[in-house]
Design an enzyme around this catalytic site. Structure first.
Site, PDB file in Angstrom:
ATOM      1  N   ASP A 243     -53.065  41.437  23.402  1.00  0.00           N
ATOM      2  CA  ASP A 243     -52.065  41.897  24.370  1.00  0.00           C
ATOM      3  C   ASP A 243     -51.501  43.276  23.994  1.00  0.00           C
ATOM      4  OD1 ASP A 243     -50.397  41.542  26.636  1.00  0.00           O
ATOM      5  OD2 ASP A 243     -48.737  40.856  25.386  1.00  0.00           O
ATOM      6  N   HIS A 248     -51.850  49.292  23.246  1.00  0.00           N
ATOM      7  CA  HIS A 248     -50.592  50.018  23.075  1.00  0.00           C
ATOM      8  C   HIS A 248     -50.413  50.600  21.654  1.00  0.00           C
ATOM      9  CE1 HIS A 248     -49.762  48.447  26.928  1.00  0.00           C
ATOM     10  NE2 HIS A 248     -49.196  47.313  26.585  1.00  0.00           N
TER      11      HIS A 248
END
Ligand code: BG6
Length: 505
Positions: A243, A248
């Site tokens: 995730d 990120h």
């Protein structure tokens, strides 16, 4: 300041129109863009979803959501109030098409409604990215002409591992050319992430220190107090690593670790990022920690364990916390470990980068304090903090740690910004520098491959909700003689300065 250029007219097609991303982030960002006056009068939006909605019902649901969010101080959308004239204008550009994104007829219907330039935005679960590319491709919707662009925006997660990311790329590239593909990572839409480039390369005071000559290690943290917030079934398959980490956190790492690009052009920036990402070594077996939150108390509120969240298997082995230690094989970074950590239901919401400097080479002052560090706050109280040591006032030479803080909001007017505004605008302008090229997706998957492999078996270490994560994460650093930066609120940098001033007076 010159007014920003109005983006070329186009139709934005939102797949997943009834979903959370559209409601919570995309429509509010488009609202913000309307307020900035950068959307062409002919810009319009078609929402596609399976939900039984018509134009009016979709508009109403979006309008309700905007009003709810604007009243909620915790929501990302922080426009202050909704301007009725702007909403009327935006609402008039929204139409809804009910359709199943796995069926060809949906795309045929869409083809009948689109002429000219278009952006197709996949705001849906990753397993639908391939079918959407196929549907658009078969209907001829990705064919560009000299006067009309056709672009495909693909959300994360881009694949589940290296092999699936490559397969997805092959599929999309079967229908579109690389410059038509905009692989999104919303962290690149954050002002403070984009600002890293300016901080490093526009100032002589930072960049010369930014290497293994002076840095001991780097920490990148994305800590959240939120749990899985009703996304249990998605999260069960993803977990904290997929995730957050290869997307990120690696994007932040690339901004921190890249060499200066030749210029600020799309190709040069992406080349520089691609090079450093390719130099990140695969994670070593002992350099990974996973955790899962047990029941606990976050900011005074009792929270259930992850395994009791809706949509989560009561025996789930999915990690809600991940920490890894990375090595980057470049002359600048050899010998400087990068520690990355992320987790849900932690003690604080904190997205930050810590650059920890080495102790003084000739330590005439003895043992250093917890100082000598530069912290870049990406979210929350955005800005930068330097922790250093200074002589404490009084007789003799005793050192005291002090801090100096730059707060973004002290210098810049507040402009409502969720992060997707700059990404949507850049896509309309045809500027892909804030989007990921295939190499920037594949290299991180390659680096975390050993983690994915190792975590196919075994169990995560439990940590109490509201804590700083599992004890094993502390051990990852303590065995190197280091420690994570605290997640507790830091004493105010400027208050610290006043104290020192006052003491000296
Ligand atoms: C998303 C993840 O991509 O990023 C979420 O799927 C996470 O789980 C979010 O909460 C964090 O983004 P931000 O901008 O709130 O830090």
């Amino acid at each position: 300041m010159t007014a920003p250029t109005v983006a070329p007219a186009c139709t934005l097609v939102l797949f997943g129109a009834a979903g959370d991303l559209v409601k919570r982030l995309l429509i509010p960002s488009i609202y913000d863009l309307m307020v900035s006056g950068v959307l062409d009068p002919a810009f319009r939006i078609i929402g596609v979803d399976r939900a039984e909605l018509g134009d009016e019902a979709w508009r109403r649901s979006l309008n309700d959501a905007l009003h709810q969010m604007v009243a909620d101080p915790a929501a990302e959308f922080n426009a202050g109030s909704i301007r009725e004239d702007v909403w009327q204008d935006l609402g008039g550009r929204l139409t809804y098409q009910r359709g199943d994104i796995t069926l060809d007829e949906t795309y045929q219907a869409l083809a009948g409604r689109i002429a000219g330039s278009a952006i197709f935005y996949c705001a849906v679960a990753g397993r639908f990215f391939g079918p959407i590319a196929d549907g658009l491709g078969k209907a001829g919707l990705l064919q560009e002409t000299p006067t009309a662009f056709r672009r495909l925006v693909v959300e994360k997660p881009f694949g589940d591992d290296l092999a699936s990311a490559r397969a997805l790329d092959d599929k999309i590239l079967g229908w579109a050319k690389e410059p038509q593909i905009y692989r999104i990572d919303h962290f690149l839409g954050k002002e403070t992430v984009q600002a890293i480039l300016a901080l490093r390369f526009a100032n002589r005071i930072f960049e010369p220190l930014w290497s293994n000559a002076h840095l001991d290690h780097v920490q990148i943290t994305a800590a959240e107090v939120l749990g899985v917030e009703g996304r249990g079934s998605f999260y069960e398959r993803a977990g904290a690593l997929r995730d957050m980490v290869p997307n990120h956190l690696f994007q932040i790492l690339a901004m921190v670790a890249m060499e200066p690009p030749k210029d600020l052009g799309e190709q040069a920036v992406r080349d520089a990022k691609g090079e450093v990402l390719a130099a990140v070594q695969p994670v070593k077996p002992g350099d990974m920690v996973r955790g899962q939150y047990a029941a606990g108390t976050v900011n005074g509120t009792p929270r259930v364990a992850y395994r009791e969240e809706p949509g989560v298997d009561p025996h789930s082995r999915t990690e809600t916390y991940a920490a890894i230690r990375l090595a980057i094989a470049t002359p600048r970074w050899t010998g400087v470990p990068f520690y990355l950590r992320t987790g849900k239901r932690l003690a604080a919401h904190r997205t930050e980068i810590v650059l920890q400097f080495k102790p003084s080479a000739h330590p005439i002052f003895g043992e250093p304090h917890d100082a000598n560090r530069l912290t870049l706050h990406i979210d929350g109280d955005k800005g930068l903090r330097t922790d250093f040591q200074i002589k404490a006032p009084g007789p003799g030479m005793a050192l005291a740690p002090v801090a100096e803080t730059f707060r973004h909001d002290d210098f810049f007017e507040h402009v409502p910004n969720i992060g997707y505004e700059s990404l949507l605008y850049a896509c309309m302008m045809g500027d892909a520098s804030l989007f990921q090229r295939a190499d920037a997706i594949e290299a991180p998957w390659r680096s975390v491959e050993p983690v994915l492999e190792a975590w196919k078996t075994g169990e995560p270490d439990l940590y109490a909700a509201g804590s700083a994560g599992p004890a094993s994460a502390d051990a990852l650093l303590s065995r190197d003689g280091r420690a994570w930066a605290s997640l507790q609120p830091e004493p105010d940098g400027r208050a610290g300065r006043r104290m020192a001033d006052g003491a000296a007076a």
